[in-house]
Design a protein around this motif. Structure first.
Motif, mmCIF file in Angstrom:
data_model
loop_
_atom_site.group_PDB
_atom_site.id
_atom_site.type_symbol
_atom_site.label_atom_id
_atom_site.label_comp_id
_atom_site.label_asym_id
_atom_site.label_seq_id
_atom_site.Cartn_x
_atom_site.Cartn_y
_atom_site.Cartn_z
ATOM 1 N N CYS A 175 -19.634 22.600 38.680
ATOM 2 C CA CYS A 175 -19.337 23.998 38.965
ATOM 3 C C CYS A 175 -19.730 24.816 37.741
ATOM 4 O O CYS A 175 -19.333 24.473 36.611
ATOM 5 N N ILE A 176 -20.501 25.855 37.945
ATOM 6 C CA ILE A 176 -20.988 26.699 36.858
ATOM 7 C C ILE A 176 -20.326 28.066 36.984
ATOM 8 O O ILE A 176 -20.470 28.736 38.010
ATOM 9 N N TRP A 197 -17.347 20.746 34.927
ATOM 10 C CA TRP A 197 -17.626 22.170 35.087
ATOM 11 C C TRP A 197 -17.835 22.825 33.720
ATOM 12 O O TRP A 197 -17.454 22.278 32.684
ATOM 13 N N VAL A 198 -18.442 24.009 33.745
ATOM 14 C CA VAL A 198 -18.753 24.716 32.517
ATOM 15 C C VAL A 198 -18.505 26.203 32.701
ATOM 16 O O VAL A 198 -18.803 26.773 33.746
ATOM 17 N N PHE A 199 -17.936 26.808 31.684
ATOM 18 C CA PHE A 199 -17.778 28.257 31.601
ATOM 19 C C PHE A 199 -18.776 28.781 30.566
ATOM 20 O O PHE A 199 -18.813 28.287 29.432
ATOM 21 N N PHE A 200 -19.558 29.769 30.943
ATOM 22 C CA PHE A 200 -20.401 30.501 30.013
ATOM 23 C C PHE A 200 -19.808 31.897 29.847
ATOM 24 O O PHE A 200 -19.728 32.661 30.820
ATOM 25 N N VAL A 205 -19.443 28.529 25.227
ATOM 26 C CA VAL A 205 -19.492 27.508 26.277
ATOM 27 C C VAL A 205 -18.217 26.675 26.233
ATOM 28 O O VAL A 205 -17.828 26.180 25.167
ATOM 29 N N ARG A 206 -17.587 26.533 27.391
ATOM 30 C CA ARG A 206 -16.436 25.640 27.511
ATOM 31 C C ARG A 206 -16.741 24.617 28.600
ATOM 32 O O ARG A 206 -17.006 24.986 29.744
ATOM 33 N N LEU A 207 -16.692 23.351 28.235
ATOM 34 C CA LEU A 207 -17.020 22.251 29.140
ATOM 35 C C LEU A 207 -15.782 21.418 29.440
ATOM 36 O O LEU A 207 -14.991 21.130 28.532
ATOM 37 N N ARG A 208 -15.640 21.025 30.704
ATOM 38 C CA ARG A 208 -14.549 20.141 31.093
ATOM 39 C C ARG A 208 -15.091 19.084 32.061
ATOM 40 O O ARG A 208 -16.063 19.322 32.777
ATOM 41 N N SER A 209 -14.443 17.915 32.101
ATOM 42 C CA SER A 209 -14.942 16.815 32.925
ATOM 43 C C SER A 209 -13.799 15.993 33.490
ATOM 44 O O SER A 209 -12.713 15.908 32.904
#
Length: 316
Positions: free
Chosen positions: A217-218, A252-255, A264-268
């Motif tokens: 999810c972007i 997912w990633v938040f830009f 950038v915030r990345l979660r998995s």
């Protein structure tokens, strides 16, 4: 042996300055502030400072000290919860007499005269509590203020004990900490309650989130969108977990667009993402990382790397 060295160094120095990573989260502030209060309770005669840029949304936890450069001249400097030295907040850390590292991220940057890294710990706050447990043999004391901060750090990095990094040891330490006198409800409200404007942005994210076939999810939050909702880039940290409830999501990633870069915030929920973060000026945990890109084109490249990581994970 390493913990004993840290205890000895803290005992030997009269001035101790504690740093943590940029864009602090509850564990960064909890371990930094908790260690400060632990040292002050044990050695009231020492000068102990916590430095770094304030995060308004987390100021309820602990406030930073504003100190002059000359205090570093004979100081012990401790960096908490920071995997690599470029991410240490307040670059004066290298002005001290000696540098110690206490961290639970993968040890990609072996900086410091002494470094204690435990990737099996749920949080650096958990490690600071373990430091106290070993320090008790030498008369170390933990007070209510330190317990409050360490508990907040553990809560933050375990997602209220929902993440798999919360181990039996984590629950045991948290159980010890809640015996101290502090308001747990205040901590949860401070960390997780949202203003109306954040709730509205959360609704926008839910309405506009799409799951790719790979399970990614972007989320793109440009400056115009943040302005529309009257939200700062820092405040969006409260929303990074929102896509995690999507059925079938892998990562997912938040830009989040700022003036001169894109945060950038990345979660998995499975694929390893800190290797992707390291490729884009960042780092962190295998399941939770941060990075920085400097154009939307570069953001697209990172998103493609995330999709590939999810695709490879799905084939296992």
């Amino acid at each position: 042996m390493t913990i004993r060295q840290i205890i000895d160094n803290i005992t030997d120095f009269d001035t101790i300055i504690i740093h943590r990573h940029i864009r602090p989260d509850p564990d960064a502030l909890g371990s930094q502030g908790g260690l400060k209060e632990l040292i002050k309770a044990t050695f009231p005669e020492k000068r102990v400072f916590a430095v770094g840029e304030e995060d308004p949304s987390l100021k309820f936890l602990v406030e930073m000290d504003d100190i002059p450069d000359h205090l570093y001249e004979h100081a012990l400097v401790i960096a908490c919860d920071t995997a690599n030295y470029p991410r240490i907040d307040d670059q004066r850390f290298n002005l001290g007499r000696k540098l110690l590292k206490i961290d639970h991220h993968p040890n990609l940057d072996n900086y410091g005269d002494i470094n204690w890294v435990n990737t099996e710990a749920s949080s650096t706050s958990e490690m600071v509590y373990e430091l106290y447990l070993q320090g008790r043999e030498y008369g170390w004391k933990l007070n209510d203020r330190a317990a409050r901060l360490l508990y907040a750090g553990i809560v933050g990095d375990t997602g209220r004990f929902l993440f798999p990094n919360a181990t039996e040891r984590t629950f045991s330490y948290a159980g010890d900490l809640v015996n101290y006198s502090f308001n747990r409800a205040e901590i949860y409200d401070g960390l997780y309650s949202m203003e109306e404007k954040l709730m509205r942005l959360k609704g926008y994210i839910l309405q506009n989130s799409k799951l790719t076939p790979e399970g990614t999810c972007i989320v793109q939050l440009n400056k115009d969108l943040l302005k529309k909702y009257n939200i700062t880039a820092s405040e969006t940290s409260r929303l990074v977990g929102v896509p995690g409830d999507l059925k079938g999501i892998r990562a997912w990633v938040f830009f989040i667009e700022e003036n001169d870069h894109i945060r950038v915030r990345l979660r998995s929920k499975g694929p390893i993402i800190n290797e992707i973060a390291a490729k884009y000026n960042g780092g962190g945990h295998p399941m939770a990382s941060g990075a920085t890109v400097y154009s939307w084109e570069e953001a697209d490249h990172l998103a493609e790397d995330l999709k590939q990581a999810c695709e490879a994970f799905n084939k296992k």
